[in-house]
Design an enzyme around this catalytic site. Structure first.
Site, PDB file in Angstrom:
ATOM      1  N   GLY A 146       4.803   8.824  24.235  1.00 17.27           N
ATOM      2  CA  GLY A 146       4.032   9.917  23.667  1.00 17.27           C
ATOM      3  C   GLY A 146       3.921  11.116  24.600  1.00 17.27           C
ATOM      4  N   ASN A 147       3.809  10.840  25.897  1.00 20.88           N
ATOM      5  CA  ASN A 147       3.591  11.921  26.831  1.00 20.88           C
ATOM      6  C   ASN A 147       4.806  12.818  27.035  1.00 20.88           C
ATOM      7  OD1 ASN A 147       1.090  12.377  28.229  1.00 20.88           O
ATOM      8  ND2 ASN A 147       2.497  12.759  29.936  1.00 20.88           N
ATOM      9  N   LYS A 178      -3.174  -4.099  15.009  1.00 22.54           N
ATOM     10  CA  LYS A 178      -2.846  -2.803  15.607  1.00 22.54           C
ATOM     11  C   LYS A 178      -3.643  -1.708  14.890  1.00 22.54           C
ATOM     12  CE  LYS A 178      -0.160  -0.477  18.360  1.00 22.54           C
ATOM     13  NZ  LYS A 178      -0.102  -0.668  19.792  1.00 22.54           N
ATOM     14  N   LYS A 205       6.034  -2.617  27.830  1.00 20.71           N
ATOM     15  CA  LYS A 205       7.158  -2.010  28.563  1.00 20.71           C
ATOM     16  C   LYS A 205       7.778  -3.047  29.494  1.00 20.71           C
ATOM     17  CE  LYS A 205       4.657   2.311  28.467  1.00 20.71           C
ATOM     18  NZ  LYS A 205       4.834   2.414  27.032  1.00 20.71           N
ATOM     19  N   LYS A 232       7.489   0.433  19.967  1.00 19.72           N
ATOM     20  CA  LYS A 232       8.718   1.170  20.291  1.00 19.72           C
ATOM     21  C   LYS A 232       9.407   0.618  21.542  1.00 19.72           C
ATOM     22  CE  LYS A 232       7.916   4.348  23.894  1.00 19.72           C
ATOM     23  NZ  LYS A 232       6.671   3.825  24.357  1.00 19.72           N
TER      24      LYS A 232
HETATM   25  P1  ADP Z   1       3.530   5.462  26.077  1.00 16.00           P
HETATM   26  O1  ADP Z   1       3.016   6.452  25.111  1.00 16.00           O
HETATM   27  O2  ADP Z   1       4.512   6.018  27.029  1.00 16.00           O
HETATM   28  O3  ADP Z   1       3.980   4.171  25.430  1.00 16.00           O
HETATM   29  P2  ADP Z   1       1.139   4.023  26.996  1.00 16.00           P
HETATM   30  O4  ADP Z   1      -0.157   4.745  27.060  1.00 16.00           O
HETATM   31  O5  ADP Z   1       1.349   3.054  25.887  1.00 16.00           O
HETATM   32  O6  ADP Z   1       2.281   5.145  27.028  1.00 16.00           O
HETATM   33  O7  ADP Z   1       1.395   3.249  28.392  1.00 16.00           O
HETATM   34  C1  ADP Z   1       1.279   3.910  29.628  1.00 16.00           C
HETATM   35  C2  ADP Z   1      -0.088   3.644  30.243  1.00 16.00           C
HETATM   36  O8  ADP Z   1      -0.196   2.272  30.651  1.00 16.00           O
HETATM   37  C3  ADP Z   1      -0.406   4.378  31.520  1.00 16.00           C
HETATM   38  O9  ADP Z   1      -0.845   5.695  31.270  1.00 16.00           O
HETATM   39  C4  ADP Z   1      -1.505   3.511  32.144  1.00 16.00           C
HETATM   40  O10 ADP Z   1      -2.788   4.038  31.855  1.00 16.00           O
HETATM   41  C5  ADP Z   1      -1.382   2.167  31.434  1.00 16.00           C
HETATM   42  N1  ADP Z   1      -1.274   1.003  32.307  1.00 16.00           N
HETATM   43  C6  ADP Z   1      -1.885  -0.178  32.082  1.00 16.00           C
HETATM   44  N2  ADP Z   1      -1.609  -1.074  33.039  1.00 16.00           N
HETATM   45  C7  ADP Z   1      -0.799  -0.448  33.919  1.00 16.00           C
HETATM   46  C8  ADP Z   1      -0.173  -0.856  35.136  1.00 16.00           C
HETATM   47  N3  ADP Z   1      -0.319  -2.099  35.638  1.00 16.00           N
HETATM   48  N4  ADP Z   1       0.618   0.032  35.792  1.00 16.00           N
HETATM   49  C9  ADP Z   1       0.792   1.286  35.300  1.00 16.00           C
HETATM   50  N5  ADP Z   1       0.204   1.736  34.153  1.00 16.00           N
HETATM   51  C10 ADP Z   1      -0.569   0.886  33.457  1.00 16.00           C
HETATM   52 MG    MG Z   2       2.683   2.881  24.134  1.00 17.99          MG
END
Ligand code: ADP
Ligand code: MG
Length: 348
Positions: free
Chosen positions: A19-20, A137, A289, A227
């Site tokens: 998203g970012n 979800k 991820k 995704k």
């Molecule tokens: P995207 O939209 O890229 O899928 P998400 O918000 O779903 O992004 O996932 C990224 C977020 O995961 C980061 O901004 C962070 O706040 C969170 N996060 C949770 N646990 C961790 C971790 N162990 N290391 C890094 N980020 C983490």
């Molecule tokens: Mg996400």
């Protein structure tokens, strides 16, 4: 004008944009903001292409589908609201258009012109997936209890109370992606050399979730496909050597959110999996991820990376991001001299 480097063997690369990378953290959600953010993202992607990578893209769609759901709801008195899976398809068009317009311009400027081809993709899920029994979800806005009761009756939705934020929210299942229907065609196109002329944008938002019916027909279902899981599936189906998950942090951290937090740089699949099982990664954010990169390297992928868009180039050179290899097969990180830590390594 910069010159394009010769294509590199085994350099088929799938990049998943979160998203970012699409909208920006402090954006107002306007189209202008989205374009500004994508312009920056496109520059980094174009550089990777000019460096010889054969790029395929995928992207998330959470905020976009959230907005489309809201629009459909506000307009329901005048226009029949489409099912959620149709909104998934709409979001692939919306985001695909944004990527195509900015990335093709950036590729031209980088001296590596390509047609950017966003596809509306369908991803098969199993109707017996346990997620269908327990939708969990949350999507869309918050409702009062009375509205929640009404929507349950009138639309057949499942709604759950969110005790923390106060209010009720629609929940949909998040089944595992089983098969991306258009994969064989895209694979054949790339294997025939089309990656030199095109960048495909595939399985946006995980693809439109479909289930197989009698006589081989497919029917859309209201669900959300993660995704990151879909990205691993697509990267495997296309025979990519590298999977990069681009998010808003420079990598996966241990002890995330504590003073002793530390970004993981180069890490083995075994170690990453141990940390995953120990619960180091946020459910629904970093955990999917990590699961995606493990799935990829354990099914033949050469390497997988989690990083942010600003670190993409250095991550591909092995100098930033969380970089994963399968310790059971010789990979680039095994033979290579250990690179000096860059941004996204060391203390978080
Ligand atoms: P995207 O939209 O890229 O899928 P998400 O918000 O779903 O992004 O996932 C990224 C977020 O995961 C980061 O901004 C962070 O706040 C969170 N996060 C949770 N646990 C961790 C971790 N162990 N290391 C890094 N980020 C983490
Ligand atoms: Mg996400």
């Amino acid at each position: 004008m910069p010159r394009e480097r010769a294509p590199l063997g085994g350099r088929r690369l799938l990049v998943a944009l979160g998203g970012n990378a699409l909208q920006g953290a402090r954006g107002t959600g306007t189209w202008t903001d989205a374009v500004r953010q994508m312009r920056r993202t496109a520059r980094a992607l174009a550089r990777a292409v000019a460096d010889g990578h054969e790029l395929v893209l995928t992207h998330g769609n959470g905020p976009q589908v959230g907005n489309l759901l809201r629009e459909a709801e506000l307009g329901a008195a005048e226009v029949p609201p489409p099912p959620m899976f149709v909104l998934d398809a709409e979001s692939e068009g919306q985001v695909g258009y944004l990527i195509a317009s900015e990335l093709s311009a950036a590729l031209d400027r980088a001296g590596a012109p390509r047609s950017v081809l966003p596809l509306v993709c369908r991803t098969e899920v199993d109707p017996r997936d346990p997620a269908f029994r327990i939708p969990d979800k949350p999507v869309g806005r918050y409702y009062t209890r009375a509205d929640a009761d009404r929507l349950r009756r009138s639309r057949g939705w499942t709604l759950r109370e969110d005790a923390v934020r106060g209010g009720w929210r629609r929940v949909v299942p998040s089944p595992r992606p089983r098969r991306w229907l258009e994969a064989p065609a895209v694979r054949a196109a790339l294997d025939a050399g089309l990656g030199r002329r095109c960048v495909f944008v595939v399985t946006g938002g995980g693809g439109v979730p479909v289930v197989r019916e009698a006589r081989g027909r497919y029917r859309g279902v209201d669900a959300v496909i993660d995704k990151d899981r879909a990205a691993a599936l697509a990267a495997r189906a296309l025979g990519c050597g590298t999977l990069v998950i681009v998010t808003d942090v420079p990598g996966a951290a241990v002890a995330f959110g504590t003073p002793s937090a530390r970004w993981l740089g180069e890490v083995s699949a075994g170690e990453l999996d141990r940390r995953r099982r120990a619960g180091e990664f946020g459910a629904g954010t970093m955990a999917p991820k990590v699961e995606a990169v493990l799935d990829f390297v354990r099914h033949g992928g050469r390497r997988a990376i989690i990083t942010d868009i600003g670190s993409l180039g250095r991550a591909l050179e092995g100098r930033a991001g969380t970089r994963v290899r399968d310790e059971n097969r010789p990979g680039p990180y095994r033979t290579r001299r250990r690179a000096a830590p860059g941004r996204g390594e060391g203390r978080a």
